[in-house]
Scaffold this motif. Sequence first.
Motif, PDB file in Angstrom:
ATOM      1  N   LEU A  29       0.933  -1.320   0.225  1.00  0.00           N
ATOM      2  CA  LEU A  29       0.271  -0.321  -0.484  1.00  0.00           C
ATOM      3  C   LEU A  29       0.885   1.087  -0.334  1.00  0.00           C
ATOM      4  O   LEU A  29       0.410   2.321  -0.480  1.00  0.00           O
ATOM      5  N   SER A  30       2.444   1.219   1.284  1.00  0.00           N
ATOM      6  CA  SER A  30       2.963   2.227   0.825  1.00  0.00           C
ATOM      7  C   SER A  30       4.103   2.767  -0.287  1.00  0.00           C
ATOM      8  O   SER A  30       3.846   3.839  -0.673  1.00  0.00           O
ATOM      9  N   TYR A  31       4.116   1.073  -1.140  1.00  0.00           N
ATOM     10  CA  TYR A  31       4.722   1.551  -2.317  1.00  0.00           C
ATOM     11  C   TYR A  31       3.720   2.223  -3.555  1.00  0.00           C
ATOM     12  O   TYR A  31       4.294   2.468  -3.886  1.00  0.00           O
ATOM     13  N   VAL A  32       2.841   1.525  -3.634  1.00  0.00           N
ATOM     14  CA  VAL A  32       2.153   1.798  -4.682  1.00  0.00           C
ATOM     15  C   VAL A  32       1.193   3.300  -4.585  1.00  0.00           C
ATOM     16  O   VAL A  32       1.022   4.076  -5.806  1.00  0.00           O
ATOM     17  N   TYR A  33       0.553   3.656  -3.618  1.00  0.00           N
ATOM     18  CA  TYR A  33      -0.144   4.621  -3.126  1.00  0.00           C
ATOM     19  C   TYR A  33       0.603   5.841  -2.148  1.00  0.00           C
ATOM     20  O   TYR A  33      -0.044   7.319  -1.711  1.00  0.00           O
ATOM     21  N   GLY A  34       1.996   5.666  -1.480  1.00  0.00           N
ATOM     22  CA  GLY A  34       2.190   6.280  -0.240  1.00  0.00           C
ATOM     23  C   GLY A  34       1.486   7.151   0.370  1.00  0.00           C
ATOM     24  O   GLY A  34       1.049   5.976   1.121  1.00  0.00           O
ATOM     25  N   THR A  35       0.661   8.113   0.814  1.00  0.00           N
ATOM     26  CA  THR A  35       0.443   8.146   1.514  1.00  0.00           C
ATOM     27  C   THR A  35      -0.561  10.016   1.537  1.00  0.00           C
ATOM     28  O   THR A  35      -0.983  10.220   1.454  1.00  0.00           O
ATOM     29  N   ASN A  36      -1.440   9.099  -0.577  1.00  0.00           N
ATOM     30  CA  ASN A  36      -1.730   9.995  -0.870  1.00  0.00           C
ATOM     31  C   ASN A  36      -3.830   9.881  -0.235  1.00  0.00           C
ATOM     32  O   ASN A  36      -3.699   8.509   0.633  1.00  0.00           O
ATOM     33  N   ALA A  37      -4.294  10.330  -1.339  1.00  0.00           N
ATOM     34  CA  ALA A  37      -6.462  10.625  -0.884  1.00  0.00           C
ATOM     35  C   ALA A  37      -6.398   9.150  -1.101  1.00  0.00           C
ATOM     36  O   ALA A  37      -7.207   7.889   0.162  1.00  0.00           O
ATOM     37  N   ILE A  38      -6.233   8.346  -1.997  1.00  0.00           N
ATOM     38  CA  ILE A  38      -6.691   6.491  -1.865  1.00  0.00           C
ATOM     39  C   ILE A  38      -5.684   5.810  -1.085  1.00  0.00           C
ATOM     40  O   ILE A  38      -6.775   4.785  -0.597  1.00  0.00           O
ATOM     41  N   SER A  39      -4.668   5.669  -0.596  1.00  0.00           N
ATOM     42  CA  SER A  39      -4.167   5.797   0.818  1.00  0.00           C
ATOM     43  C   SER A  39      -5.336   5.229   1.859  1.00  0.00           C
ATOM     44  O   SER A  39      -5.729   4.866   2.635  1.00  0.00           O
ATOM     45  N   GLU A  40      -5.707   6.988   2.008  1.00  0.00           N
ATOM     46  CA  GLU A  40      -6.499   7.121   3.744  1.00  0.00           C
ATOM     47  C   GLU A  40      -7.400   7.036   3.174  1.00  0.00           C
ATOM     48  O   GLU A  40      -7.881   6.355   4.272  1.00  0.00           O
ATOM     49  N   ALA A  41      -8.706   6.928   2.051  1.00  0.00           N
ATOM     50  CA  ALA A  41      -9.178   6.289   2.402  1.00  0.00           C
ATOM     51  C   ALA A  41      -8.965   4.668   1.981  1.00  0.00           C
ATOM     52  O   ALA A  41     -10.317   4.372   2.684  1.00  0.00           O
ATOM     53  N   PHE A  42      -8.694   4.255   1.638  1.00  0.00           N
ATOM     54  CA  PHE A  42      -8.342   2.153   1.577  1.00  0.00           C
ATOM     55  C   PHE A  42      -7.812   2.221   3.086  1.00  0.00           C
ATOM     56  O   PHE A  42      -9.175   1.780   3.740  1.00  0.00           O
ATOM     57  N   VAL A  43      -7.864   3.043   3.648  1.00  0.00           N
ATOM     58  CA  VAL A  43      -7.549   2.699   5.204  1.00  0.00           C
ATOM     59  C   VAL A  43      -8.491   3.107   6.295  1.00  0.00           C
ATOM     60  O   VAL A  43      -9.007   2.357   6.759  1.00  0.00           O
ATOM     61  N   VAL A  44      -9.433   4.360   6.469  1.00  0.00           N
ATOM     62  CA  VAL A  44     -10.339   4.340   7.203  1.00  0.00           C
ATOM     63  C   VAL A  44     -11.581   3.803   6.569  1.00  0.00           C
ATOM     64  O   VAL A  44     -11.971   2.751   6.999  1.00  0.00           O
ATOM     65  N   SER A  45     -11.829   3.092   5.132  1.00  0.00           N
ATOM     66  CA  SER A  45     -13.051   2.635   4.737  1.00  0.00           C
ATOM     67  C   SER A  45     -12.928   0.402   4.746  1.00  0.00           C
ATOM     68  O   SER A  45     -13.844   0.513   5.549  1.00  0.00           O
ATOM     69  N   PHE A  46     -11.440   0.665   5.532  1.00  0.00           N
ATOM     70  CA  PHE A  46     -10.907  -1.074   5.606  1.00  0.00           C
ATOM     71  C   PHE A  46     -10.959  -1.220   7.100  1.00  0.00           C
ATOM     72  O   PHE A  46     -11.830  -2.108   7.810  1.00  0.00           O
ATOM     73  N   SER A  47     -11.374   0.212   7.728  1.00  0.00           N
ATOM     74  CA  SER A  47     -11.261   0.036   8.733  1.00  0.00           C
ATOM     75  C   SER A  47     -12.629  -0.004  10.223  1.00  0.00           C
ATOM     76  O   SER A  47     -13.415   0.217  10.632  1.00  0.00           O
ATOM     77  N   ILE A  48     -13.350   0.246   9.063  1.00  0.00           N
ATOM     78  CA  ILE A  48     -14.867   0.889   9.731  1.00  0.00           C
ATOM     79  C   ILE A  48     -15.498  -0.178   9.802  1.00  0.00           C
ATOM     80  O   ILE A  48     -16.257  -0.725  10.969  1.00  0.00           O
ATOM     81  N   PRO A  49     -16.089  -1.685   9.148  1.00  0.00           N
ATOM     82  CA  PRO A  49     -16.597  -2.437   8.910  1.00  0.00           C
ATOM     83  C   PRO A  49     -15.480  -3.523  10.232  1.00  0.00           C
ATOM     84  O   PRO A  49     -16.436  -4.443  11.000  1.00  0.00           O
ATOM     85  N   THR A  50     -14.408  -3.427  10.340  1.00  0.00           N
ATOM     86  CA  THR A  50     -13.744  -3.846  11.621  1.00  0.00           C
ATOM     87  C   THR A  50     -14.832  -3.721  12.756  1.00  0.00           C
ATOM     88  O   THR A  50     -14.870  -4.236  13.548  1.00  0.00           O
TER      89      THR A  50
END
Length: 514
Positions: A29-50
């Motif tokens: 994730l860090s290699y492909v997207y770094g800390t950009n908008a896609i990376s942050e969107a994924f981090v938040v959306s991944f944590s929501i159902p959990t």
Amino acid sequence: MSKLAKAATWLMLATLLTKILGFGREMALSYVYGTNAISEAFVVSFSIPTIIFAAAGSAIATTYIPIYYEVENEIGKKATLKFTNNIVNVIVIICTILSILGIIFTEPLVKLFAIGFDGERLKLTVQYTRILIMSIPFIGLSFIMNGYLQVHNNFTVPGLGSLPKNIIIIVSIFLSAKYNSVIIAIGTLLGIASEFLFQVPFAAKNGYKYKPFLDLKDAKMKKLVILIAPIFVGIAVNQINTMVDKSLASTLPLGSVAALNFASKLNSFVISIFIVSITAVVYPLISRLSVENSKEDFAQVVVRSVNSITLLVLPVSVGAIVLSQPIVRLLFERGEFTAQDTKITAVALSFYAIGLIGSGLNDILTKIFYALKDTKTPMKSAILAVVINICLNFALIKYLKHAGLAFATSIANISIVIVLFIALKKKIKDFGQRKIIITFIKSLVASSIMGFAAYMSNKYLAMHLSSDTIGQVISLGTSVLVGAIVYGVLVILFKISEITYIIDMVKAKLKLKK
């Protein structure tokens, strides 16, 4: 105790393997997207159902184990299967309802978890969340299969459960970069589903057979619901902590959410390998000893478990603090992950690491109270920790930015452990607290000396070796080895008895006898 050590060792190794892949996921994730908008969107959306179901699922699985033993002792083996299926069907119904509600109210849900998101970040997060919210039923069922396998002394399979999930997510990350970013969410959904499906054949091998049975009036089900309530609240407030941290981080400059996520994953790596591996094996044992009212054996397991976590986690905590920069640089600094990303992630890692021992001891102490059928004390202490965390979040974010959020979490984790130790002393008087305090002091001294040795070693090697990947590996690896040797020698010189228990785990793996 050698069987317990062997089980803990196998689980530790299984967890290590899956967590290495979990790190591979974060590195991808860090290699492909770094800390950009896609990376942050994924981090938040991944944590929501959990976060939505983690509290309920973990509470059900935690309560399931001691009640399973009760059903087996009072009614018989056949009744345990009926009891398990009853819970499975209840979870399917609840999770399906939660998924439907999540799909309907996705946008306000996302805004609750990330109040600072707008524009492209908000749009992406809503899109990903609508897909990932459908993973809730699989998350819930995984908790129960996990518990079922553990009561049948199968700890390795639950530890390996994340293996297929992480592989699928890693593949989806690279495919999303090549074709469409939505693939990352679809792949993650499939990965979460695979975790549950991976466990099913092994559960069946241990006697599990699904039947569409539902009885909400069952006496044991009612007891489970009664016990779940305070556990649910206790775990839920921890999830609130996570939600508040991410939400406040979303108000900070771009990259803060991702930096906290990467640092948090590094900490959870340690928690999952050492802490969860020990508590997962110990919890069924102390639950059985509590039912049998074996006070002496119960106290012995408490002391050994707490001291083993202290001996393993304190040096890792100190090491993560003094070597945070080279650790983050080696693991993540490539592709879209820049030197600046390394800097902000390393700072967060250092502050998270301060409370690592709190996280570890909180986990085992909470399980001890649950085994004693006391679910209210952990709930009260967890609520107190949330209050402390939220207050410190608003106080420290002004001065330390995202690092303040990590520091607040650490202080809250340490505070809750102090409260739990005091409560445990009031409850069972002597649980070996003197031995625990002595071991903690000795381990802290040894860890501090180890930390200084590792830091100086890394500093010296970094000055004399190249800054490429090979040079970083040699420098960091040698520093860790030096620290491990120094710590090992000091622990032996300090005559800490629990070191023999940890050695026993290694011997058990090698099938040697003590």
